[in-house]
Motif scaffolding. Structure first.
Motif, PDB file in Angstrom:
ATOM      1  N   ILE A  37      -9.519   0.492  -2.841  1.00  0.00           N
ATOM      2  CA  ILE A  37      -9.531   1.511  -1.930  1.00  0.00           C
ATOM      3  C   ILE A  37     -10.910   2.186  -1.880  1.00  0.00           C
ATOM      4  CG2 ILE A  37      -8.964   3.858  -1.217  1.00  0.00           C
ATOM      5  CD1 ILE A  37      -5.952   3.344  -2.211  1.00  0.00           C
ATOM      6  N   ASN A  77      -5.802  -1.256  -7.872  1.00  0.00           N
ATOM      7  CA  ASN A  77      -5.715  -0.884  -6.674  1.00  0.00           C
ATOM      8  C   ASN A  77      -6.425   0.315  -6.069  1.00  0.00           C
ATOM      9  OD1 ASN A  77      -3.934  -3.072  -6.425  1.00  0.00           O
ATOM     10  ND2 ASN A  77      -2.260  -2.092  -6.852  1.00  0.00           N
ATOM     11  N   LEU A 109      -6.703   6.066   3.316  1.00  0.00           N
ATOM     12  CA  LEU A 109      -5.736   5.146   2.269  1.00  0.00           C
ATOM     13  C   LEU A 109      -5.410   6.142   1.290  1.00  0.00           C
ATOM     14  CD1 LEU A 109      -7.855   1.900   2.512  1.00  0.00           C
ATOM     15  CD2 LEU A 109      -5.762   2.397   3.440  1.00  0.00           C
ATOM     16  N   LYS A 110      -6.300   6.913   0.848  1.00  0.00           N
ATOM     17  CA  LYS A 110      -5.687   7.946  -0.391  1.00  0.00           C
ATOM     18  C   LYS A 110      -4.815   8.975   0.074  1.00  0.00           C
ATOM     19  CE  LYS A 110     -10.384   7.988  -2.708  1.00  0.00           C
ATOM     20  NZ  LYS A 110     -11.669   8.585  -2.966  1.00  0.00           N
ATOM     21  N   GLN A 148     -11.268   5.307   3.301  1.00  0.00           N
ATOM     22  CA  GLN A 148     -11.204   5.434   1.932  1.00  0.00           C
ATOM     23  C   GLN A 148     -10.093   6.923   2.183  1.00  0.00           C
ATOM     24  OE1 GLN A 148     -14.323   5.921  -1.023  1.00  0.00           O
ATOM     25  NE2 GLN A 148     -15.284   4.241  -0.046  1.00  0.00           N
ATOM     26  N   CYS A 155     -13.892   0.171  -0.011  1.00  0.00           N
ATOM     27  CA  CYS A 155     -13.831   0.148   1.334  1.00  0.00           C
ATOM     28  C   CYS A 155     -15.204   0.963   1.755  1.00  0.00           C
ATOM     29  CB  CYS A 155     -12.775   0.931   2.106  1.00  0.00           C
ATOM     30  SG  CYS A 155     -11.230   0.135   1.465  1.00  0.00           S
ATOM     31  N   LEU A 160       0.762  -1.158  -0.101  1.00  0.00           N
ATOM     32  CA  LEU A 160      -0.022  -0.041  -0.228  1.00  0.00           C
ATOM     33  C   LEU A 160       0.977   1.155  -0.174  1.00  0.00           C
ATOM     34  CD1 LEU A 160      -2.676   1.571   0.304  1.00  0.00           C
ATOM     35  CD2 LEU A 160      -2.390   1.059   2.666  1.00  0.00           C
TER      36      LEU A 160
END
Length: 265
Positions: A206, A202, A218-219, A215, A209, A190
């Motif tokens: 994300i 990928n 993770l972004k 989200q 989710c 990641l």
């Protein structure tokens, strides 16, 4: 009459470069007369290079330990990528340096990492694929039959909807080894900007989710979520078995907590 060649000799001046000492904070978690252990933070280059002559761990070591000028690589035994965090060994004298280099060569330093990877991995396994410098992109490495032997073992800690938390154990230590190997099995780390198998898929993982807050977290991930968590080896003098462990930094913990809070597989 014999012909003779005239050879002209030109004296070339060698430029000797001395690495600059710099007062940069380093997190030392252990130290004795032979070596110390550094907990490296993100966005911190270990060795100076063409693009990073200053601001590196080596520059910092020379400030706090000027005697390390006389040691190869200022006593640094192994390296971590710029944005990989975690534990590193630095020798304080030549005897200790040679001792640790031999341990490393003989695979007698146990190095373990934590990583969050894309996709679900259900079983522990090993990756045995040779690695060499990328033919086209010189900042990257690649799997290639003509490369050096590279062996990575991974163990499943927890499986999430679109991700897996792994503990990784290195048997060899090639440049970018973990990152290259995990991408080769279609489970890139990641946040890895360089080794990101099928980036579009990928991104969709994300977006899939359930939690909007997850989200967003993770972004925002701007580096590979990889942390050198554990070291184990024999002391160079006492031969006592030592082990050191360090929890991942805040950004890693934030992601882990968010994944756990949003449910397991």
């Amino acid at each position: 009459m014999l012909k003779t060649d005239i050879i002209s000799l030109k004296r070339i001046k060698e430029k000797i470069f001395f690495w600059k000492k710099e007062k940069i904070f380093i997190d030392i978690i252990y130290e004795d007369i032979s070596f110390f252990i550094v907990n490296k933070f993100s966005n911190f280059v270990v060795h100076p290079g063409i693009k990073n002559l200053y601001g590196t761990l080596l520059n910092a070591i020379l400030y706090y330990y000027p005697q390390n000028y006389s040691l190869p690589r200022a006593g640094i035994i192994h390296r971590l990528d710029k944005n990989t965090t975690g534990l590193l060994i630095v020798a304080k004298n030549l005897i200790a340096y040679n001792y640790f280099i031999n341990l490393l060569k003989n695979r007698e330093i146990i190095r373990e990492y934590d990583a969050i990877v894309f996709g679900q991995i259900f079983f522990n396994n090993s990756i045995n694929k040779p690695i060499k410098r990328h033919i086209r992109y010189h900042t990257k490495m690649m799997i290639h039959s003509g490369g050096k032997i590279a062996i990575t073992h991974y163990f499943v800690i927890c499986i999430f909807k679109e991700f897996t938390h792994l503990r990784i154990k290195l048997e060899t230590g090639r440049t970018h080894q973990i990152r290259v190997h995990l991408e080769s099995i279609q489970h890139p780390i990641l946040g890895d900007p360089l080794y990101n198998f099928n980036k579009k898929i990928n991104i969709q993982k994300i977006k899939s989710c359930n939690s909007i807050s997850l989200q967003k977290i993770l972004k925002k991930c701007s580096r590979q979520i990889l942390h050198a968590s554990f070291l184990k080896f024999r002391h160079p003098i006492t031969k006592e078995i030592l082990q050191f462990e360090k929890k991942p930094p805040k950004d890693f913990i934030t992601i882990i907590n968010s994944l756990y809070n949003n449910g397991y597989f």
